[in-house]
Write a protein that holds these residues in place. Sequence first.
Motif, PDB file in Angstrom:
ATOM      1  N   LYS A  16       0.866  -1.179   0.000  1.00 25.16           N
ATOM      2  CA  LYS A  16       0.000   0.000   0.000  1.00 25.16           C
ATOM      3  C   LYS A  16       0.905   1.233   0.000  1.00 25.16           C
ATOM      4  CE  LYS A  16      -3.900   2.182   2.371  1.00 25.16           C
ATOM      5  NZ  LYS A  16      -4.828   2.119   3.531  1.00 25.16           N
ATOM      6  N   ASN A  17       0.932   1.925  -1.120  1.00 25.21           N
ATOM      7  CA  ASN A  17       1.889   3.008  -1.311  1.00 25.21           C
ATOM      8  C   ASN A  17       1.627   4.209  -0.410  1.00 25.21           C
ATOM      9  OD1 ASN A  17       4.132   4.166  -2.791  1.00 25.21           O
ATOM     10  ND2 ASN A  17       2.639   5.526  -3.752  1.00 25.21           N
ATOM     11  N   ILE A  18       2.733   4.799   0.083  1.00 25.68           N
ATOM     12  CA  ILE A  18       2.687   6.056   0.839  1.00 25.68           C
ATOM     13  C   ILE A  18       3.266   7.140  -0.081  1.00 25.68           C
ATOM     14  CG2 ILE A  18       3.490   7.274   2.905  1.00 25.68           C
ATOM     15  CD1 ILE A  18       3.892   4.457   4.172  1.00 25.68           C
ATOM     16  N   PRO A  19       2.491   8.146  -0.461  1.00 27.47           N
ATOM     17  CA  PRO A  19       2.919   9.112  -1.483  1.00 27.47           C
ATOM     18  C   PRO A  19       4.219   9.850  -1.204  1.00 27.47           C
ATOM     19  CG  PRO A  19       0.566   9.287  -1.088  1.00 27.47           C
ATOM     20  CD  PRO A  19       1.106   8.368  -0.036  1.00 27.47           C
ATOM     21  N   SER A  20       4.428  10.332   0.016  1.00 31.26           N
ATOM     22  CA  SER A  20       5.648  11.080   0.336  1.00 31.26           C
ATOM     23  C   SER A  20       6.178  10.600   1.693  1.00 31.26           C
ATOM     24  CB  SER A  20       5.362  12.584   0.360  1.00 31.26           C
ATOM     25  OG  SER A  20       6.559  13.318   0.538  1.00 31.26           O
ATOM     26  N   PRO A  21       6.811   9.442   1.717  1.00 24.41           N
ATOM     27  CA  PRO A  21       7.166   8.820   2.996  1.00 24.41           C
ATOM     28  C   PRO A  21       8.264   9.547   3.757  1.00 24.41           C
ATOM     29  CG  PRO A  21       8.157   7.612   1.195  1.00 24.41           C
ATOM     30  CD  PRO A  21       7.261   8.643   0.569  1.00 24.41           C
ATOM     31  N   SER A  22       8.158   9.490   5.075  1.00 25.59           N
ATOM     32  CA  SER A  22       9.227   9.982   5.951  1.00 25.59           C
ATOM     33  C   SER A  22      10.340   8.937   5.959  1.00 25.59           C
ATOM     34  CB  SER A  22       8.698  10.180   7.363  1.00 25.59           C
ATOM     35  OG  SER A  22       8.297   8.911   7.908  1.00 25.59           O
ATOM     36  N   LEU A  23      11.481   9.270   6.560  1.00 24.93           N
ATOM     37  CA  LEU A  23      12.566   8.294   6.673  1.00 24.93           C
ATOM     38  C   LEU A  23      12.096   7.050   7.408  1.00 24.93           C
ATOM     39  CD1 LEU A  23      15.961  10.088   7.441  1.00 24.93           C
ATOM     40  CD2 LEU A  23      15.295   8.801   5.408  1.00 24.93           C
ATOM     41  N   GLU A  24      11.351   7.251   8.490  1.00 25.23           N
ATOM     42  CA  GLU A  24      10.838   6.125   9.258  1.00 25.23           C
ATOM     43  C   GLU A  24       9.950   5.232   8.398  1.00 25.23           C
ATOM     44  OE1 GLU A  24       8.162   5.236  13.278  1.00 25.23           O
ATOM     45  OE2 GLU A  24       8.809   7.273  12.827  1.00 25.23           O
ATOM     46  N   GLU A  25       9.099   5.840   7.594  1.00 24.20           N
ATOM     47  CA  GLU A  25       8.204   5.068   6.721  1.00 24.20           C
ATOM     48  C   GLU A  25       8.975   4.369   5.604  1.00 24.20           C
ATOM     49  OE1 GLU A  25       4.038   7.586   7.137  1.00 24.20           O
ATOM     50  OE2 GLU A  25       5.659   8.392   5.877  1.00 24.20           O
ATOM     51  N   ILE A  26      10.062   4.983   5.154  1.00 22.32           N
ATOM     52  CA  ILE A  26      10.917   4.354   4.140  1.00 22.32           C
ATOM     53  C   ILE A  26      11.524   3.060   4.692  1.00 22.32           C
ATOM     54  CG2 ILE A  26      13.136   4.581   2.933  1.00 22.32           C
ATOM     55  CD1 ILE A  26      12.379   7.560   2.513  1.00 22.32           C
ATOM     56  N   PHE A  27      12.052   3.124   5.903  1.00 25.82           N
ATOM     57  CA  PHE A  27      12.676   1.933   6.482  1.00 25.82           C
ATOM     58  C   PHE A  27      11.638   0.874   6.871  1.00 25.82           C
ATOM     59  CE2 PHE A  27      16.169   5.047   7.171  1.00 25.82           C
ATOM     60  CZ  PHE A  27      17.128   4.386   6.410  1.00 25.82           C
ATOM     61  N   GLU A  28      10.437   1.303   7.187  1.00 21.68           N
ATOM     62  CA  GLU A  28       9.353   0.350   7.436  1.00 21.68           C
ATOM     63  C   GLU A  28       8.960  -0.367   6.147  1.00 21.68           C
ATOM     64  OE1 GLU A  28       7.601  -0.977  10.026  1.00 21.68           O
ATOM     65  OE2 GLU A  28       9.216  -0.086  11.204  1.00 21.68           O
ATOM     66  N   ALA A  29       8.913   0.390   5.053  1.00 18.82           N
ATOM     67  CA  ALA A  29       8.595  -0.205   3.753  1.00 18.82           C
ATOM     68  C   ALA A  29       9.670  -1.214   3.352  1.00 18.82           C
ATOM     69  CB  ALA A  29       8.469   0.887   2.689  1.00 18.82           C
ATOM     70  N   GLU A  30      10.918  -0.895   3.666  1.00 16.16           N
ATOM     71  CA  GLU A  30      12.010  -1.833   3.377  1.00 16.16           C
ATOM     72  C   GLU A  30      11.805  -3.140   4.142  1.00 16.16           C
ATOM     73  OE1 GLU A  30      16.839  -2.324   3.922  1.00 16.16           O
ATOM     74  OE2 GLU A  30      15.691  -1.034   5.253  1.00 16.16           O
ATOM     75  N   LYS A  31      11.525  -3.034   5.444  1.00 18.59           N
ATOM     76  CA  LYS A  31      11.308  -4.232   6.262  1.00 18.59           C
ATOM     77  C   LYS A  31      10.144  -5.061   5.723  1.00 18.59           C
ATOM     78  CE  LYS A  31      12.968  -2.230  10.621  1.00 18.59           C
ATOM     79  NZ  LYS A  31      12.554  -1.766  11.968  1.00 18.59           N
ATOM     80  N   GLU A  32       9.063  -4.369   5.366  1.00 19.93           N
ATOM     81  CA  GLU A  32       7.874  -5.042   4.836  1.00 19.93           C
ATOM     82  C   GLU A  32       8.215  -5.817   3.569  1.00 19.93           C
ATOM     83  OE1 GLU A  32       4.456  -3.503   2.006  1.00 19.93           O
ATOM     84  OE2 GLU A  32       4.381  -2.453   3.939  1.00 19.93           O
ATOM     85  N   ALA A  33       8.965  -5.190   2.673  1.00 24.75           N
ATOM     86  CA  ALA A  33       9.316  -5.822   1.399  1.00 24.75           C
ATOM     87  C   ALA A  33      10.203  -7.043   1.613  1.00 24.75           C
ATOM     88  CB  ALA A  33      10.014  -4.810   0.492  1.00 24.75           C
ATOM     89  N   ARG A  34      11.194  -6.888   2.487  1.00 24.39           N
ATOM     90  CA  ARG A  34      12.102  -8.015   2.744  1.00 24.39           C
ATOM     91  C   ARG A  34      11.342  -9.192   3.370  1.00 24.39           C
ATOM     92  NH1 ARG A  34      17.272  -6.728   1.785  1.00 24.39           N
ATOM     93  NH2 ARG A  34      17.877  -4.523   1.777  1.00 24.39           N
ATOM     94  N   ALA A  35      10.450  -8.890   4.304  1.00 25.02           N
ATOM     95  CA  ALA A  35       9.656  -9.942   4.951  1.00 25.02           C
ATOM     96  C   ALA A  35       8.756 -10.638   3.933  1.00 25.02           C
ATOM     97  CB  ALA A  35       8.820  -9.349   6.082  1.00 25.02           C
TER      98      ALA A  35
END
Length: 388
Positions: free
Chosen positions: A361-380
Amino acid sequence: MKLCVLGSTGSIGRQTLDVVRSDKDITVTALAALKNIDMITKQIREFRPQICCIYDEEKAAELVKRIENGLIPEAEDMKVVSGMDGLIECAVYPETDTVLVSVVGMIGIKPTIEAIKAGKNICQANKEPIVCAGHIIMPLAKEHGVRFTPVDSEHSAIYQCLAGEKGNKIDKIYLTCSGGPFRGKTLDELKNIKPEDALKHPSWNMGAKITIDSSTLVNKGLEVIEAHYLFDVPADDIIVAVQPGSIVHSMVQFEDGAIKAQLGAPDMRVPIAYALRNEKRAEFNGKKTLSLNDMAEIRFMEPDTETFKGLKLGIDACRTEGSVTTVYNAANEECVAAFLSGKIGYTDIADGIEACMKAHKNIPSPSLEEIFEAEKEARAFIRNKYKL
């Protein structure tokens, strides 16, 4: 110039130090590596930095022991740091004015941001900070008035084509690629590709991860996103052009129809030297040149985005923007690592990226925290999909 090299033992880092050897005006103040302490020991002896980061804490402790045992007398007064805090300490080191970022992966994001905040000029060879956080980094660089120079071959070519063109609007960017070692192959033929086959790039000598990315054309997808943020050009105005031989490194078309291109032998030291020397050109040891015969049969073709759908997925991510660019990158990193270790097949790389992007579920303008959360989600997601 007082230079910090983040990723000094990698392919770009080593070639950067090769350029430094030819330039007496550059002093190395800081070096950083993941864990290759044998290579960095040699670099310390030659360049005598004031601070050194070994990202791996155990290897950092081993380097400290070597210094304490008198095995590296040149490092007697050198500070050794480790981990992300160590990378950042090197990036913001007071004696440094320029940071070349060539670490692999998303670990380059925070050091790049902190170096900009500290007023350091940036030579950016690490794609991921721009791919995942370009919407944060590029405005930040402008705000702090730092010189931000791309080192990636294609983006350096675009940057060079834009020299003297201030105020002239870009109509299109032609982002070139060799097409990789499997250009012309069918999807069925790709299914049996092994890591040793994919690691044979026809033009460039690069690290394993980037070489695999180049073979799948995911590397070009990442570069489309990178060009979008670096040069503020819409995704649909960035045209990927296959140019076998890697002689034309990229081109820019302006509103009047004129096209400027940067050509040269495949040699990363050219964009590295251009960035380090603040856009001034000078000879360096072992330079490569082209003859007229080398340029006699330059030809272009469209990429096969059906067979190599990793590129199409990257263009889609660029159009969408937001956290999906991080997902594209992180899913690819996880898949490439699994392929190199023999856990998944070659075509599973693009399939995994596609599935991961669809689930996100895309976040249009992510913060750094949201960027690293998206990374974790993708890897998992990838680990679960392929039972890694």
